[in-house]
Design a protein around this motif. Structure first.
Motif, PDB file in Angstrom:
ATOM      1  N   GLN A   1       1.114  17.386   0.917  1.00 43.31           N
ATOM      2  CA  GLN A   1       0.987  18.454   1.801  1.00 43.31           C
ATOM      3  C   GLN A   1       0.254  17.997   3.200  1.00 43.31           C
ATOM      4  O   GLN A   1       0.759  18.359   4.281  1.00 43.31           O
ATOM      5  CB  GLN A   1      -0.008  19.553   1.320  1.00 43.31           C
ATOM      6  CG  GLN A   1      -0.472  20.607   2.101  1.00 43.31           C
ATOM      7  CD  GLN A   1       0.733  21.530   2.355  1.00 43.31           C
ATOM      8  OE1 GLN A   1       1.484  21.773   1.421  1.00 43.31           O
ATOM      9  NE2 GLN A   1       1.141  21.943   3.845  1.00 43.31           N
ATOM     10  N   GLN A   2      -0.338  16.810   3.080  1.00 48.91           N
ATOM     11  CA  GLN A   2      -0.955  16.285   4.320  1.00 48.91           C
ATOM     12  C   GLN A   2       0.210  15.701   5.249  1.00 48.91           C
ATOM     13  O   GLN A   2       0.627  15.817   6.136  1.00 48.91           O
ATOM     14  CB  GLN A   2      -1.794  14.790   4.116  1.00 48.91           C
ATOM     15  CG  GLN A   2      -3.251  15.381   3.696  1.00 48.91           C
ATOM     16  CD  GLN A   2      -4.235  14.101   3.628  1.00 48.91           C
ATOM     17  OE1 GLN A   2      -3.764  13.268   2.797  1.00 48.91           O
ATOM     18  NE2 GLN A   2      -4.841  13.884   4.606  1.00 48.91           N
ATOM     19  N   ILE A   3       1.349  15.055   4.415  1.00 43.85           N
ATOM     20  CA  ILE A   3       2.516  14.685   5.283  1.00 43.85           C
ATOM     21  C   ILE A   3       3.128  15.886   5.804  1.00 43.85           C
ATOM     22  O   ILE A   3       3.697  15.689   6.885  1.00 43.85           O
ATOM     23  CB  ILE A   3       3.494  14.072   4.132  1.00 43.85           C
ATOM     24  CG1 ILE A   3       2.978  12.781   3.882  1.00 43.85           C
ATOM     25  CG2 ILE A   3       4.536  13.660   4.686  1.00 43.85           C
ATOM     26  CD1 ILE A   3       3.548  11.761   2.684  1.00 43.85           C
ATOM     27  N   VAL A   4       3.595  16.926   5.078  1.00 43.25           N
ATOM     28  CA  VAL A   4       4.072  18.026   5.580  1.00 43.25           C
ATOM     29  C   VAL A   4       3.460  18.574   6.898  1.00 43.25           C
ATOM     30  O   VAL A   4       3.886  18.970   7.779  1.00 43.25           O
ATOM     31  CB  VAL A   4       4.150  19.148   4.796  1.00 43.25           C
ATOM     32  CG1 VAL A   4       4.649  20.644   5.007  1.00 43.25           C
ATOM     33  CG2 VAL A   4       5.089  18.897   3.484  1.00 43.25           C
ATOM     34  N   ASP A   5       2.150  18.606   6.759  1.00 42.60           N
ATOM     35  CA  ASP A   5       1.285  19.226   7.928  1.00 42.60           C
ATOM     36  C   ASP A   5       1.189  18.137   9.029  1.00 42.60           C
ATOM     37  O   ASP A   5       1.561  18.837  10.341  1.00 42.60           O
ATOM     38  CB  ASP A   5      -0.324  19.360   7.613  1.00 42.60           C
ATOM     39  CG  ASP A   5      -0.522  20.374   6.417  1.00 42.60           C
ATOM     40  OD1 ASP A   5       0.326  21.232   6.486  1.00 42.60           O
ATOM     41  OD2 ASP A   5      -1.637  20.440   5.893  1.00 42.60           O
TER      42      ASP A   5
ATOM     43  N   TYR B   1      12.435   2.917  -5.303  1.00 46.07           N
ATOM     44  CA  TYR B   1      11.312   3.662  -4.378  1.00 46.07           C
ATOM     45  C   TYR B   1      10.863   2.725  -3.326  1.00 46.07           C
ATOM     46  O   TYR B   1      10.310   3.384  -2.465  1.00 46.07           O
ATOM     47  CB  TYR B   1      10.835   4.448  -5.488  1.00 46.07           C
ATOM     48  CG  TYR B   1      10.063   5.514  -4.899  1.00 46.07           C
ATOM     49  CD1 TYR B   1      10.692   6.711  -4.503  1.00 46.07           C
ATOM     50  CD2 TYR B   1       8.421   5.724  -4.736  1.00 46.07           C
ATOM     51  CE1 TYR B   1      10.162   7.666  -3.865  1.00 46.07           C
ATOM     52  CE2 TYR B   1       7.860   6.521  -4.188  1.00 46.07           C
ATOM     53  CZ  TYR B   1       8.900   7.821  -3.827  1.00 46.07           C
ATOM     54  OH  TYR B   1       8.254   8.834  -3.195  1.00 46.07           O
ATOM     55  N   ASN B   2      10.689   1.620  -3.635  1.00 46.95           N
ATOM     56  CA  ASN B   2       9.721   0.762  -2.731  1.00 46.95           C
ATOM     57  C   ASN B   2      10.764  -0.036  -1.726  1.00 46.95           C
ATOM     58  O   ASN B   2      10.235  -1.100  -1.321  1.00 46.95           O
ATOM     59  CB  ASN B   2       8.808  -0.240  -3.484  1.00 46.95           C
ATOM     60  CG  ASN B   2       7.992   0.457  -4.474  1.00 46.95           C
ATOM     61  OD1 ASN B   2       7.315   1.459  -3.806  1.00 46.95           O
ATOM     62  ND2 ASN B   2       7.638  -0.074  -5.387  1.00 46.95           N
TER      63      ASN B   2
ATOM     64  N   LYS C   1       2.346   6.725  12.568  1.00 48.25           N
ATOM     65  CA  LYS C   1       1.480   5.753  11.650  1.00 48.25           C
ATOM     66  C   LYS C   1       0.774   6.369  10.491  1.00 48.25           C
ATOM     67  O   LYS C   1       1.035   5.711   9.356  1.00 48.25           O
ATOM     68  CB  LYS C   1       0.514   4.845  12.652  1.00 48.25           C
ATOM     69  CG  LYS C   1       0.757   4.134  13.372  1.00 48.25           C
ATOM     70  CD  LYS C   1      -0.241   3.404  14.341  1.00 48.25           C
ATOM     71  CE  LYS C   1       0.314   2.568  15.726  1.00 48.25           C
ATOM     72  NZ  LYS C   1      -0.982   1.927  16.377  1.00 48.25           N
ATOM     73  N   GLU C   2       0.081   7.361  10.753  1.00 47.72           N
ATOM     74  CA  GLU C   2      -0.595   8.296   9.703  1.00 47.72           C
ATOM     75  C   GLU C   2       0.585   8.586   8.511  1.00 47.72           C
ATOM     76  O   GLU C   2       0.329   8.421   7.465  1.00 47.72           O
ATOM     77  CB  GLU C   2      -1.254   9.336  10.241  1.00 47.72           C
ATOM     78  CG  GLU C   2      -2.443   9.213  11.139  1.00 47.72           C
ATOM     79  CD  GLU C   2      -3.149  10.461  11.689  1.00 47.72           C
ATOM     80  OE1 GLU C   2      -3.298  11.204  10.608  1.00 47.72           O
ATOM     81  OE2 GLU C   2      -3.507  10.266  12.732  1.00 47.72           O
TER      82      GLU C   2
ATOM     83  N   ARG D   1       2.651   7.991   3.302  1.00 48.13           N
ATOM     84  CA  ARG D   1       4.092   7.916   2.377  1.00 48.13           C
ATOM     85  C   ARG D   1       4.200   6.537   1.658  1.00 48.13           C
ATOM     86  O   ARG D   1       4.382   6.584   0.398  1.00 48.13           O
ATOM     87  CB  ARG D   1       5.438   7.758   3.387  1.00 48.13           C
ATOM     88  CG  ARG D   1       5.818   9.251   3.979  1.00 48.13           C
ATOM     89  CD  ARG D   1       7.044   9.060   4.350  1.00 48.13           C
ATOM     90  NE  ARG D   1       7.635  10.351   5.177  1.00 48.13           N
ATOM     91  CZ  ARG D   1       8.298  10.740   6.165  1.00 48.13           C
ATOM     92  NH1 ARG D   1       8.572   9.649   7.005  1.00 48.13           N
ATOM     93  NH2 ARG D   1       8.306  11.756   6.271  1.00 48.13           N
ATOM     94  N   GLN D   2       3.449   5.614   2.128  1.00 42.30           N
ATOM     95  CA  GLN D   2       3.085   4.463   1.344  1.00 42.30           C
ATOM     96  C   GLN D   2       2.182   4.772   0.185  1.00 42.30           C
ATOM     97  O   GLN D   2       2.343   4.198  -0.888  1.00 42.30           O
ATOM     98  CB  GLN D   2       2.474   3.102   2.168  1.00 42.30           C
ATOM     99  CG  GLN D   2       2.412   1.980   1.380  1.00 42.30           C
ATOM    100  CD  GLN D   2       3.795   1.528   0.800  1.00 42.30           C
ATOM    101  OE1 GLN D   2       4.942   1.492   1.305  1.00 42.30           O
ATOM    102  NE2 GLN D   2       3.718   1.180  -0.433  1.00 42.30           N
ATOM    103  N   ALA D   3       1.017   5.450   0.511  1.00 44.09           N
ATOM    104  CA  ALA D   3       0.089   5.726  -0.507  1.00 44.09           C
ATOM    105  C   ALA D   3       0.709   6.554  -1.519  1.00 44.09           C
ATOM    106  O   ALA D   3       0.328   6.430  -2.709  1.00 44.09           O
ATOM    107  CB  ALA D   3      -1.354   6.264   0.176  1.00 44.09           C
ATOM    108  N   LEU D   4       1.358   7.666  -1.028  1.00 44.16           N
ATOM    109  CA  LEU D   4       2.198   8.500  -1.956  1.00 44.16           C
ATOM    110  C   LEU D   4       3.117   7.781  -3.131  1.00 44.16           C
ATOM    111  O   LEU D   4       2.769   7.980  -4.367  1.00 44.16           O
ATOM    112  CB  LEU D   4       3.045   9.520  -1.251  1.00 44.16           C
ATOM    113  CG  LEU D   4       3.842  10.364  -2.196  1.00 44.16           C
ATOM    114  CD1 LEU D   4       2.797  11.392  -2.828  1.00 44.16           C
ATOM    115  CD2 LEU D   4       4.674  11.381  -1.315  1.00 44.16           C
TER     116      LEU D   4
END
Length: 130
Positions: free
Chosen positions: A25-29, A111-112, A83-84, A89-92
Motif C-alpha cells: 500500500q505504501q508503494i501504491v501511495d 524474483y531478486n 528512491k523510497e 520494493r527491495q524490502a517487500l
C-alpha cells in the motif's frame, strides 16, 4: 501446548502478511504521488509554457512561485520518491520471502533480479550490431 504453538505460528504468518500488505500500500501511495508529479511536470512543460510564475499548493494555500524553481522542486521530489519506492520494493522482496518461509512455501526464484545497467545495455547493443 500444541495449540499454543499453532496459534503462535498463525500469528506470525498473519503479522508477516499484514506487513507485506502495508508495504504494498505504501508503494501504491508513493507511486500515485509520483504520477501526480509527472502530470505537474508535463503541465509546466506544455500547458504553462508561456508563464513565468505558477501557483503551487503548499499545505492548504497557494503561492505564486517561479516556474523554474517549481520544476526543480518537483524533480527533486521525484528523485526522492523513486528512491523510497525502490527501497520499499527491495524490502517487500525480503518480507515476501519471510512470509513464504513461515507458510512453508519455497523461496521465490527469479524474483531478486536487477535490471541491466546502461553500460551493460550498451555492450549488448554493440554485440548485437556485429
Amino acid at each position: 501446548m500444541e495449540a499454543e504453538r499453532i496459534l503462535q505460528c498463525l500469528t506470525e504468518v498473519e503479522e508477516a502478511a499484514e506487513d507485506v500488505l502495508a508495504n504494498k500500500q505504501q508503494i501504491v501511495d508513493l507511486d500515485t504521488k509520483r504520477n501526480m508529479n509527472r502530470e505537474a511536470l508535463n503541465a509546466l512543460k506544455h500547458e504553462m509554457a508561456s508563464e513565468e510564475k505558477v501557483k503551487v499548493c503548499f499545505g492548504n494555500m497557494f503561492i505564486k512561485f517561479p516556474k523554474a524553481k517549481t520544476k526543480e522542486m518537483i524533480q527533486r521530489d521525484q528523485q526522492q520518491l523513486d528512491k523510497e519506492i525502490n527501497n520499499l520494493r527491495q524490502a517487500l522482496k525480503d518480507k515476501l520471502n519471510r512470509l513464504n518461509e513461515l507458510q512453508g512455501k519455497p523461496e521465490l526464484t527469479g524474483y531478486n533480479l536487477s535490471p541491466l545497467s546502461d553500460v551493460e545495455v550498451e555492450a549488448i547493443n554493440h554485440l548485437m550490431k556485429r
